[in-house]
Design a protein around this motif. Structure first.
Motif, PDB file in Angstrom:
ATOM      1  N   GLY A  86      20.935  26.788  -8.217  1.00 20.95           N
ATOM      2  CA  GLY A  86      21.919  26.862  -6.698  1.00 20.95           C
ATOM      3  C   GLY A  86      20.944  26.505  -5.784  1.00 20.95           C
ATOM      4  N   VAL A  87      19.669  25.417  -5.641  1.00 23.59           N
ATOM      5  CA  VAL A  87      18.627  24.996  -4.575  1.00 23.59           C
ATOM      6  C   VAL A  87      19.522  22.852  -4.409  1.00 23.59           C
ATOM      7  N   ALA A  88      20.082  23.396  -3.270  1.00 23.90           N
ATOM      8  CA  ALA A  88      20.334  21.159  -3.250  1.00 23.90           C
ATOM      9  C   ALA A  88      18.862  20.825  -3.261  1.00 23.90           C
ATOM     10  N   PRO A  89      19.241  19.665  -4.198  1.00 27.85           N
ATOM     11  CA  PRO A  89      18.215  18.464  -4.389  1.00 27.85           C
ATOM     12  C   PRO A  89      17.964  17.974  -2.829  1.00 27.85           C
ATOM     13  N   GLY A  90      16.597  17.094  -2.878  1.00 26.20           N
ATOM     14  CA  GLY A  90      16.186  16.830  -1.777  1.00 26.20           C
ATOM     15  C   GLY A  90      15.127  16.356  -1.535  1.00 26.20           C
ATOM     16  N   ALA A  91      14.271  15.271  -0.394  1.00 33.36           N
ATOM     17  CA  ALA A  91      13.835  14.334  -0.604  1.00 33.36           C
ATOM     18  C   ALA A  91      12.370  15.185  -1.035  1.00 33.36           C
ATOM     19  N   HIS A  92      12.350  16.818  -0.734  1.00 29.40           N
ATOM     20  CA  HIS A  92      11.063  16.749  -1.090  1.00 29.40           C
ATOM     21  C   HIS A  92      10.755  17.600  -2.364  1.00 29.40           C
ATOM     22  N   HIS A  93      11.527  16.940  -3.342  1.00 25.69           N
ATOM     23  CA  HIS A  93      11.967  16.984  -4.965  1.00 25.69           C
ATOM     24  C   HIS A  93      11.635  15.898  -5.695  1.00 25.69           C
ATOM     25  N   ASP A  94      11.585  14.782  -4.775  1.00 29.76           N
ATOM     26  CA  ASP A  94      11.020  13.461  -5.244  1.00 29.76           C
ATOM     27  C   ASP A  94       9.080  13.160  -5.013  1.00 29.76           C
ATOM     28  N   ARG A  95       8.916  12.790  -6.679  1.00 29.22           N
ATOM     29  CA  ARG A  95       7.381  12.616  -6.660  1.00 29.22           C
ATOM     30  C   ARG A  95       7.302  10.788  -6.854  1.00 29.22           C
TER      31      ARG A  95
ATOM     32  N   ALA B 143      20.512  11.930  -2.616  1.00 28.26           N
ATOM     33  CA  ALA B 143      21.303  13.077  -2.560  1.00 28.26           C
ATOM     34  C   ALA B 143      20.918  14.393  -1.505  1.00 28.26           C
ATOM     35  N   GLU B 144      20.516  13.895  -0.785  1.00 27.62           N
ATOM     36  CA  GLU B 144      19.900  14.964   0.231  1.00 27.62           C
ATOM     37  C   GLU B 144      20.574  13.434   1.113  1.00 27.62           C
ATOM     38  N   LEU B 145      20.713  12.756   2.194  1.00 25.81           N
ATOM     39  CA  LEU B 145      21.479  11.939   2.218  1.00 25.81           C
ATOM     40  C   LEU B 145      22.681  12.085   2.696  1.00 25.81           C
TER      41      LEU B 145
ATOM     42  N   THR C 106      25.939  13.606   5.543  1.00 25.98           N
ATOM     43  CA  THR C 106      27.299  12.595   5.381  1.00 25.98           C
ATOM     44  C   THR C 106      28.016  13.519   5.610  1.00 25.98           C
ATOM     45  N   LEU C 107      28.358  14.501   4.227  1.00 27.11           N
ATOM     46  CA  LEU C 107      29.436  14.933   3.786  1.00 27.11           C
ATOM     47  C   LEU C 107      29.308  16.097   5.044  1.00 27.11           C
ATOM     48  N   GLU C 108      28.128  16.350   5.069  1.00 29.14           N
ATOM     49  CA  GLU C 108      28.212  18.007   5.926  1.00 29.14           C
ATOM     50  C   GLU C 108      28.956  17.531   7.158  1.00 29.14           C
ATOM     51  N   GLU C 109      28.714  16.065   7.882  1.00 26.48           N
ATOM     52  CA  GLU C 109      28.781  15.887   9.538  1.00 26.48           C
ATOM     53  C   GLU C 109      30.336  15.832   9.555  1.00 26.48           C
ATOM     54  N   ASP C 110      30.944  15.077   8.091  1.00 24.41           N
ATOM     55  CA  ASP C 110      32.048  14.706   8.080  1.00 24.41           C
ATOM     56  C   ASP C 110      32.995  16.343   7.934  1.00 24.41           C
ATOM     57  N   GLY C 111      32.282  17.231   7.777  1.00 26.84           N
ATOM     58  CA  GLY C 111      33.308  18.657   7.023  1.00 26.84           C
ATOM     59  C   GLY C 111      33.204  19.148   5.940  1.00 26.84           C
TER      60      GLY C 111
END
Length: 400
Positions: free
Chosen positions: A68-77, A194-196, A200-205
């Motif tokens: 349920g949590v979206a992947p993001g840069a804070h999941h990178d190692r 994935a975060e980027l 982008t998709l959020e900004e495009d609605g």
């Protein structure tokens, strides 16, 4: 940066340049249109070779988030050169920007020999326009998301290239109609990409219509449409040598992780550069019918099975175009154990399940008699492997 050596029939200024054949009156390549070397920005992202916390960066791993949590840069190692034996990703986060200190200021493509980076118009004056048409064609599934996502990724300082089928088919003159899907690779770690893409998709609605999951096993990031079909797939540059799935920023290392030389060629669709870090892919694409040559000739049964299944897929797909050069491939697969399937089974149920899944992915739409015929040309080990997978498929399906 300019290229002075002929690569795979790319043409030279002295020996003449290829002519336009698409009717657009494409201009021939000239040395004056070469690409100048660029420098990495001081506030750009971390790349392999940088020093963070006193340790030299080698690549990136990924820790999947809770359900349920979206992947993001804070999941990178962050992976360093001392992490080769790690069985799980380290807890070391990836800095948002590279810290001051030593590092290679060149961009990844400028770290390669000049002969490995060919201006697209030098290969063919029509190639840049063909790629632009492919990416902007409104009838394709990727048209609505690719360019916005690419702009966001590049604005964040990351490099992005076409990989897989698109450069392979266009560079072997099959045309954009032969491109079935769009694969990307680049320098962004999985969570960051994935975060980027999501931003982008959020900004495009498009938040409620598209998703950007990450596979923790392969680190493939997929932008899915409303019907859950993939629109684009991204995986960072391949990076081996770790006990966990990893990506990196080194083009030469990536080429060594590919299955076949013809799949190691990348296309920079911002600068219109053809990148052949293996220095073999363009030549094998130029062979009549193409040459299907394995990159890494592993002795591991599961890896051998995986590459063999992919080879059968390509050979079955390309047979309509005429003969494919397979002498190097057959010299290798012909030495596989007669009971390769048993060797894979001996690795356990999970290994056999992986082989079954790959068989379905590669050959699910190929008639059984064609699978058997093509596999037979690669040696008895491959033929019996495909036969065993077909038999297990029948047993799983049950009586018809």
């Amino acid at each position: 940066m300019t290229c002075t050596e002929d690569v795979g029939g790319a043409g030279t200024a002295e020996g003449g340049t290829p002519e336009c054949h698409c009717g657009r009156k494409c201009r021939p390549y000239s040395l004056a249109s070469g690409v100048a070397a660029e420098r990495r920005p001081p506030d750009g992202p971390v790349m392999a070779g940088d020093v963070v916390g006193g340790e030299r960066v080698a690549g990136f791993a990924y820790v999947p988030p809770p359900a349920g949590v979206a992947p993001g840069a804070h999941h990178d190692r962050l992976l360093t050169e001392d992490d080769g034996g790690c069985a799980s990703p380290p807890r070391r986060a990836v800095p948002a920007v590279r810290p001051p200190g030593p590092g290679d200021e060149r961009l990844p493509h400028d770290r390669l020999p000049e002969r490995a980076v060919v201006p697209a118009a030098r290969r063919s004056p029509c190639l840049p326009a063909a790629v632009n048409d492919l990416l902007s064609d409104g009838s394709t599934p990727w048209a609505r998301v690719l360019q916005p996502v690419a702009r966001t990724v590049r604005a964040a300082g990351h490099e992005l290239w076409l990989s897989g089928g698109a450069p392979r088919e266009l560079l072997s003159d099959r045309g954009r109609e032969a491109v079935r899907d769009l694969d990307l690779t680049g320098t962004a770690p999985a969570g960051r990409f994935a975060e980027l893409a999501r931003r982008t998709l959020e900004e495009d609605g498009e938040t409620y219509e598209l998703r950007t999951p990450v596979s923790p096993d392969s680190l493939v990031c997929t932008v899915l449409g409303t019907d859950l079909s993939p629109l684009i797939e991204y995986r960072g540059l391949g990076q081996g040598g770790f006990g966990v799935p990893a990506t990196g920023t080194d083009l030469a290392a990536d080429s060594g992780q590919r299955d076949f030389t013809v799949n190691s060629v990348l296309y920079d669709f911002e600068r219109h550069l053809v990148i052949d870090a293996s220095e073999r892919g363009l030549a094998d694409l130029s062979v009549p019918g193409r040459a299907l040559v394995p990159v890494h000739r592993s002795s591991d049964p599961l890896l051998r099975a995986a590459l063999a299944l992919r080879a059968v897929k390509f050979l079955a797909r390309w047979e309509a175009d005429g003969p494919v050069e397979t002498s190097e491939l057959r010299a290798w697969t012909g030495g596989f154990p007669y009971d390769l399937a048993s060797h894979v089974r001996a690795r356990g149920d999970q290994a056999w399940a992986q082989a079954q899944a790959l068989h379905h992915e590669c050959l699910g739409d190929v008639p059984e008699h064609r699978q058997t015929a093509v596999a037979g040309a690669l040696g008895p080990g491959v033929e019996r492997l495909v036969g065993a997978l077909l038999e297990s498929l029948v047993r799983t399906a049950g009586p018809r």
